[in-house]
Write a protein that holds these residues in place. Structure first.
Motif, mmCIF file in Angstrom:
data_model
loop_
_atom_site.group_PDB
_atom_site.id
_atom_site.type_symbol
_atom_site.label_atom_id
_atom_site.label_comp_id
_atom_site.label_asym_id
_atom_site.label_seq_id
_atom_site.Cartn_x
_atom_site.Cartn_y
_atom_site.Cartn_z
ATOM 1 N N GLU A 283 0.835 -1.202 0.000
ATOM 2 C CA GLU A 283 0.000 0.000 0.000
ATOM 3 C C GLU A 283 0.867 1.248 0.000
ATOM 4 O O GLU A 283 1.734 1.410 0.855
ATOM 5 C CB GLU A 283 -0.932 -0.028 1.231
ATOM 6 C CG GLU A 283 -1.676 1.248 1.540
ATOM 7 C CD GLU A 283 -2.565 1.764 0.419
ATOM 8 O OE1 GLU A 283 -3.508 1.047 0.034
ATOM 9 O OE2 GLU A 283 -2.301 2.881 -0.093
ATOM 10 N N ASP B 51 -22.084 8.359 -0.374
ATOM 11 C CA ASP B 51 -23.379 8.701 -0.973
ATOM 12 C C ASP B 51 -24.286 7.474 -1.078
ATOM 13 O O ASP B 51 -25.353 7.521 -1.685
ATOM 14 C CB ASP B 51 -23.210 9.393 -2.336
ATOM 15 C CG ASP B 51 -22.405 8.570 -3.326
ATOM 16 O OD1 ASP B 51 -22.074 7.411 -2.996
ATOM 17 O OD2 ASP B 51 -22.116 9.073 -4.422
ATOM 18 N N TYR C 118 -23.398 0.733 2.948
ATOM 19 C CA TYR C 118 -22.008 0.856 2.510
ATOM 20 C C TYR C 118 -21.088 0.388 3.643
ATOM 21 O O TYR C 118 -20.339 1.147 4.239
ATOM 22 C CB TYR C 118 -21.715 2.309 2.115
ATOM 23 C CG TYR C 118 -20.337 2.534 1.549
ATOM 24 C CD1 TYR C 118 -19.906 1.862 0.410
ATOM 25 C CD2 TYR C 118 -19.462 3.425 2.147
ATOM 26 C CE1 TYR C 118 -18.633 2.072 -0.104
ATOM 27 C CE2 TYR C 118 -18.190 3.646 1.642
ATOM 28 C CZ TYR C 118 -17.780 2.963 0.515
ATOM 29 O OH TYR C 118 -16.518 3.161 0.007
#
Ligand code: FAD
Ligand code: NAP
Length: 857
Positions: free
Chosen positions: A40, A60, A66
Motif C-alpha cells: 500500500e 453517498d 455501505y
C-alpha cells in the motif's frame, strides 16, 4: 500451493491496495490458509477514505449499506452515527476492521508497486516496489480501487500559481484553514459539490469554476433512519442477501413501469418522494426506463432543473447550475447539502466555463476569457483517471512480456472485470467490465473477494497451479458489456464512466451496467460450468471449458426475463385455439411499428375459399415495388396482421407495397393447404398488381419462420411452374427441413421462446411424418435449387432453426444462387422482427430492408 515462503519474500498472493477491497481480501485469504501480503502506497489503511479528506467528504450510499456484511459480529460492534457518514468516520471504521482482524501485520505501508511481471517458467509473479523490494507470488491481485488515481490537472499554467493548490483526492491530513481566504474551486462533480458549501463557510470569497453543471439531489442527511436500522436488524442475513441480489447493491426494488405509462400526477408524486428521501437510487428506481428512454429522462431532468430554479435566487446563476448537457444518471448523480444555496451568498460566485473558459492559471489567480481573478488558494476537484488509471500505472507484464497498458490501449478488455487473457493468475477487484462504480461498492467488493478466494481454493483442491481467461471468453464478455451500455443513454455523456474526462483516454464504457444481481449470477454460472472460459493448468495437465457465458444479447435477455416473469404456459401445452389467443395477447403489447401511408385490408380468392390480406402502402407516387409477405406462427398461429410492426417497418423503410397474405392454418387445414394458398396468393397479386397500386414486374417475397418456409417454397414452385417472376426472397429464420437432428435443435432446445418441443408440436399439427421430405414442406430437400431468385437468408444464433436456415443458405449458394447470408449473433427466433423493442437487432433489420431494396431496384 508453493513452499517458497521461507525468506518472507514469496507469498501465495500479493495484493496491491489496503482499502476496503484489500482489507477484506487479506482476511479471506488468511481464513482460507493462503499466505498473503498487501502493498500500500499510503501509510495506513483506508484507500479512498484515507486520501479523500476534503471538507464535506461523505459516502453517498447510506452507511448501513455501505459497510462490510461478511461478519454479523462486526456489524453489531460498529454503529454508524449518521445516515451518510463522514470521511473520518468511514476511515475509523476501516481502521477498526484492520485492527479487529489483525490485518496490519500483513500489510506493507508506504510501499508503491511499480512493476509486476509474470514469470512463465517459474509460474509466479515478480513484483517490484519503489522501496526496491523484490517479492514473488503465485497470484497477483490489484485491489487498487476504481477511483484512486487522481486525474492530472489539465488546466494551463497550473505550475505558475504562487499560492497553495489543493486536490480533493490528496487532501492534507492536517486539514486546511480557509478563513479569510479567496478560494477558487475547479470542478463540480461529487467532490466539488460536497466540499464547496463547507469551503464557502470559511472563505472570505469562493469562486467556483464549472465546466459542466451536474444534477444533484439533496442528501437529507441526519441520523441513521430508524426504519432502515430496524429493517436490517430484523433479519440481517435476508437484508444482506437482498442487497447481493439487487440491481445496485442496495435492497430496494425497482419499478417495472415505464415513465410514460404512469399517469402524470403519480409520476410527480414518485419524483417528489424520491427527492424527499434523499438518495441516489430511489428516483431512478421509480420507473423502469429512465436510463434508456431519452424523452422520459428529459422529463425528470426538468424536475431536477426546476428544483435548482427554486433554490437559487439569481436566475442566471440558477440556469447555469442546471444540469443540461447530458442525460440524468449518465454521470453519477451527486448528493448535496446546501450546495445550490451556497450561490445565494454574496461571497460565492459561479464562473460558467462554457461561456468564459479558463485561459490560464496565473501567479496570482486565474484568467478566463472574460476577466483576471486573484485567489489565495486553488482547489482542484477534477476527479480521477477512473477504473483503469491505477491499474495501468503499474507496469504489468503478462505472458511473453505483453504489457497490460498496450493490451488496453483501445480500452480495457477483461473477462468479468476479474481477469485478463494473457495474464495468468492475475485478478482485478472491481475491474472494468464489472458493476463496480455503478453499485454499492461494498457489495461488489465482497463479491469479487469471495469469488477470487473461492477460485484459489478450487485450484488448490483440484491440483491446478494457474488459471487464465481465454481469449474467446474475454472477447464475448467485452461485447456483452458494450452491448448493455449501448442500450442505455450512458454513452452519450462525457463522463468518467466513458473515460471521457481524461484527455486521450479511449472512449469506452468502463463498468458493467447489467446489474449486481445479473452479474453475480454470471459469476456463479461461470463457476458452476467448471470455470467456463478459464484455462486451468496443473502438473497433470490442463482443463478448459471454453465458451460464452452470456451469448444472448442483453435486450433479448431482458425480454426473456419479462416473459419468464409472466409465467405463461408453454404454447405446446395448449390447444391451438388457446395458443392463438395467448399469442394474440402478447402481440397486443408490442410497439406498433412506424407509420405508413395507408393500411388497407382486402380479400383475394384462394383455392379453398377467400384469403384475407393486409396491404401496407408507402408514401410514394406511382406504382410501388411489391413485397409479398408470409407471417410466422408454425403454420398454426398468426394471421395477415400478426407481424404488423415488421411489415410496417419494411414498407416505411424500403418504400415497397407490403402485402401480408393469410393462408389456411393447421391443424384445421394440414399440409399442403398453406402452400397452395401461398402460391395462389402470389399468382393473384402478380395478376392484380396495378389494381393494388404495385408494379407487377417488381415483386419479391419475404417471410418469417413458417412464413419464410412458404416464401422459399413459393419461389421454387414459381420457377418450376412458370409462375410470376420473383426478383428476390427474404427468408428470416426459415423452417427449411423437418429434421430435428441438427446441433441447433440440441443447443437451443429450450430457453429462447421457440423450443424444440414447440417446433415438434407445430410440425405434428402441420404435416404427416411421411410428407416431411416433400420439398413443399422441407424446401431444403428440393432436387435442385438452381435458378432461384437471389436470396437473403437470416438466421439467429440462439434458434433451434439456425442450422437448417444456414444449410439452406449454403445449398442456395452451392446451386449458384446469389445469397446474402446473415447470422445474427445473440439473437433468438423471435427477436429479429421486434421493431422498436429489440435494439440489438436494428442493424439486422436495416440489412434486411436494404436487401429488399436491392432485389427491387
Ligand atoms: P481504494 O479505496 O481506492 O483503495 C485502493 C488502494 O490501493 C489505495 O489506498 C491506493 O493507495 C492503493 N494503491 C493503488 N495503486 C497502488 C500501487 N501501485 N501500489 C500500492 N498501493 C496502491 N463507493 C460507494 O459504493 N459508495 C460511496 O458512498 C462512495 N463514496 C465515495 C466517495 C469518494 C470521495 C470517492 C473517491 C469514492 C467513493 N466511492 C464510493 C467509491 C470507493 O472508491 C469505493 O467504495 C471503495 O472505497 C473502493 O475501495 P478499494 O479498496 O477497491 O479501493
Ligand atoms: P468528477 O465527477 O470526475 O468531477 C470532476 C469535475 O471536475 C467535473 O465537474 C469536471 O468537469 C471538472 N473538471 C475536470 N477537469 C477539468 C478542467 N480541466 N477544467 C475544468 N473543469 C474540469 O470527480 P469527483 O467529483 O472527484 O467524483 C468522482 C467520483 O468519485 C464520483 O462520481 C463518485 O463516484 C465518487 N465520489 C463520491 C462522493 C460521494 O458523494 N460519496 C464524493 C466524491 C466522489 P466535466 O464534467 O466537464 O468533465
Amino acid at each position: 500451493m508453493t513452499n517458497r515462503e521461507s525468506d518472507g519474500q514469496h507469498f501465495d498472493v500479493i495484493a496491491v491496495g489496503a482499502g476496503m477491497a484489500g482489507l477484506y481480501l487479506l482476511k479471506k485469504l488468511r481464513d482460507a490458509g493462503f499466505s498473503a501480503v498487501a502493498l500500500e502506497t499510503a501509510d495506513d489503511v483506508g484507500g479512498t477514505w484515507y486520501w479523500n479528506r476534503y471538507p464535506g467528504a461523505r459516502c453517498d450510499i447510506e452507511s448501513l449499506d455501505y459497510s462490510y456484511s461478511f461478519d454479523p459480529e462486526l456489524e453489531k460492534e460498529w454503529q454508524w452515527s449518521e445516515r451518510y457518514a463522514t470521511q473520518p468516520e468511514i476511515l475509523r471504521y476501516l481502521q477498526f476492521v484492520a485492527n479487529r482482524y489483525d490485518l496490519r501485520r500483513d500489510i506493507r505501508f508506504s510501499t508503491r508497486v511499480d512493476r509486476a511481471s509474470w514469470d512463465e517458467d517459474a509460474g509466479l509473479w515478480r513484483i517490484t516496489t519503489d522501496n526496491g523490494d523484490r517479492i514473488t507470488a503465485q497470484f497477483y491481485v490489484m485491489a487498487t480501487g476504481c477511483l484512486s488515481m487522481p486525474k492530472e490537472p489539465d488546466v494551463p499554467g497550473v505550475d505558475r500559481f504562487g499560492g497553495p493548490i489543493y486536490f480533493t483526492n490528496r487532501w492534507p491530513h492536517e486539514g486546511v484553514d480557509f478563513s479569510g481566504k479567496r478560494v477558487a474551486v475547479i470542478g463540480t462533480g461529487s467532490s466539488g459539490i460536497q466540499s464547496i458549501p463547507l469551503i464557502a463557510e470559511q472563505a472570505s470569497q469562493i469562486t467556483v469554476f464549472q465546466r459542466t453543471a451536474n444534477y444533484a439531489a439533496p442528501a437529507n442527511n441526519g441520523p441513521v433512519r430508524r426504519e432502515h436500522r430496524e429493517q436490517l436488524e430484523e433479519d440481517r442475513n435476508a437484508y444482506r442477501e437482498g442487497a447481493r441480489w439487487s440491481r445496485a447493491g442496495v435492497p430496494i426494488s425497482g419499478s417495472t413501469e415505464p415513465f410514460f405509462s404512469v399517469e402524470p400526477g403519480e409520476r410527480m408524486r414518485r419524483l417528489e418522494a424520491g427527492w424527499t428521501r434523499g438518495d441516489l437510487l430511489t428516483i431512478n428506481s421509480s420507473f423502469a426506463d429512465l436510463v434508456v428512454n431519452a424523452a422520459a429522462n428529459f422529463e425528470v431532468q426538468e424536475f431536477f432543473r426546476d428544483k435548482v430554479r427554486e433554490k437559487v435566487l439569481d436566475p442566471l446563476t440558477a440556469e447555469d447550475l442546471c444540469g443540461k448537457d447530458f442525460p440524468l444518471f449518465s454521470k453519477r448523480l451527486c448528493l448535496e447539502t446546501n450546495y445550490f444555496e451556497t450561490f445565494n451568498s454574496p461571497k460565492a460566485k459561479l464562473v460558467n466555463l462554457h461561456r468564459t473558459p479558463i485561459k490560464s492559471i496565473t501567479e496570482a489567480g486565474i484568467d478566463t476569457s472574460a476577466e483576471s481573478m486573484e485567489f489565495d488558494a486553488i482547489v482542484f476537484a477534477t476527479g480521477f483517471d477512473a477504473m483503469t488509471g491505477a491499474i495501468v500505472a503499474v507496469d504489468i507484464r503478462g505472458r511473453d512480456g505483453i504489457e497490460l497498458k498496450n493490451v488496453w490501449a483501445e480500452g480495457p478488455k477483461t473477462y468479468l472485470g476479474l481477469s485478463v487473457h494473457g495474464f495468468p493468475n492475475f485478478f482485478t477487484i472491481t475491474g472494468p467490465g464489472s458493476p463496480s462504480v455503478l453499485s454499492n461498492m461494498a457489495v461488489s467488493i465482497e463479491q469479487h473477494v469471495e469469488w477470487i478466494t473461492a477460485a484459489l481454493e478450487h485450484l488448490r483442491g483440484e491440483g491446478f497451479h494457474s488459471i487464465e481467461a481465454t481469449s474467446a471468453a474475454q472477447e464475448s464478455w467485452v461485447t456483452h458489456v458494450n452491448d448493455y451500455a449501448n442500450l442505455t443513454l450512458y454513452p452519450q455523456a462525457n463522463s468518467w464512466y466513458m473515460g471521457a474526462n481524461v484527455p486521450g483516454k479511449p472512449r469506452v464504457f468502463l463498468p458493467y451496467i447489467g446489474g449486481v444481481d445479473r452479474y453475480r449470477q454470471v459469476c456463479d454460472d461461470v463457476v458452476k460450468r467448471d470455470y467456463l472460459g478459464f484455462e486451468q493448468v496443473g502438473n497433470a495437465g490442463s482443463r478448459c471449458n471454453d465458451g460464452v457465458i452470456r451469448p444472448v444479447k442483453p435486450d433479448v435477455q431482458l425480454l426473456l426475463e419479462l416473459l419468464a416473469s409472466l409465467d405463461q404456459p408453454p404454447l405446446d401445452s395448449l390447444t391451438p385455439e388457446a395458443a392463438r389467443q395467448q399469442m394474440e395477447a402478447s402481440a397486443a403489447q408490442r410497439p406498433p411499428g412506424p407509420e405508413v401511408d395507408e393500411i388497407i385490408d382486402g380479400i383475394l380468392p384462394g383455392p379453398a375459399g377467400e384469403l384475407d390480406y393486409r396491404l401496407y402502402k408507402p408514401a410514394i407516387p406511382g406504382l410501388a415495388p411489391i413485397v409479398i409477405y408470409f407471417h410466422g406462427g408454425g403454420w398454426v398461429l398468426g394471421h395477415a396482421s400478426s407481424d404488423e410492426p415488421f411489415c410496417r417497418y419494411l414498407c416505411a423503410e424500403s418504400n415497397a407495397l407490403v402485402i401480408s397474405v393469410n393462408y389456411r392454418h393447421a391443424p384445421e387445414a394440414r399440409f399442403p393447404a398453406a402452400v397452395d394458398d401461398a402460391v395462389a396468393a402470389v399468382n393473384w397479386i402478380a395478376a392484380n398488381a396495378e389494381f393494388l397500386g404495385g408494379d407487377s414486374h417488381n415483386i419479391a417475397v419475404a417471410g418469417w419462420s413458417a412464413g419464410a418456409n412458404l416464401a422459399a417454397v413459393v419461389c421454387q414452385l414459381a420457377l418450376a411452374h412458370d409462375g410470376p417472376a420473383i426478383k428476390g426472397q427474404l427468408l428470416i429464420t426459415p423452417v427449411t427441413d423437418g429434421d430435428f437432428t441438427r446441433p441447433s435443435y440440441r443447443d437451443n432446445a429450450e430457453g429462447y421462446i421457440l423450443t424444440r418441443s414447440l417446433m415438434e408440436w407445430f410440425w405434428d399439427h402441420y404435416c404427416d411424418v411421411d410428407d416431411r421430405h416433400d420439398p413443399r414442406a422441407s424446401p431444403l430437400r428440393a432436387q435442385s435449387l438452381t435458378g432461384l431468385p437471389p436470396a437473403m437468408v437470416v438466421t439467429a444464433e440462439l434458434d433451434p432453426l439456425r442450422d437448417e436456415g444456414n444449410a439452406y443458405a449454403d445449398a442456395l449458394k452451392a446451386a449458384g444462387v446469389q445469397v446474402q447470408h446473415l447470422q445474427a449473433a445473440g439473437q433468438i427466433h423471435t427477436s429479429l422482427l421486434a421493431v422498436d423493442a429489440i435494439m440489438t437487432s436494428d442493424n439486422t433489420r436495416r440489412l434486411m430492408k436494404d436487401a429488399l431494396i436491392g432485389f427491387l431496384r
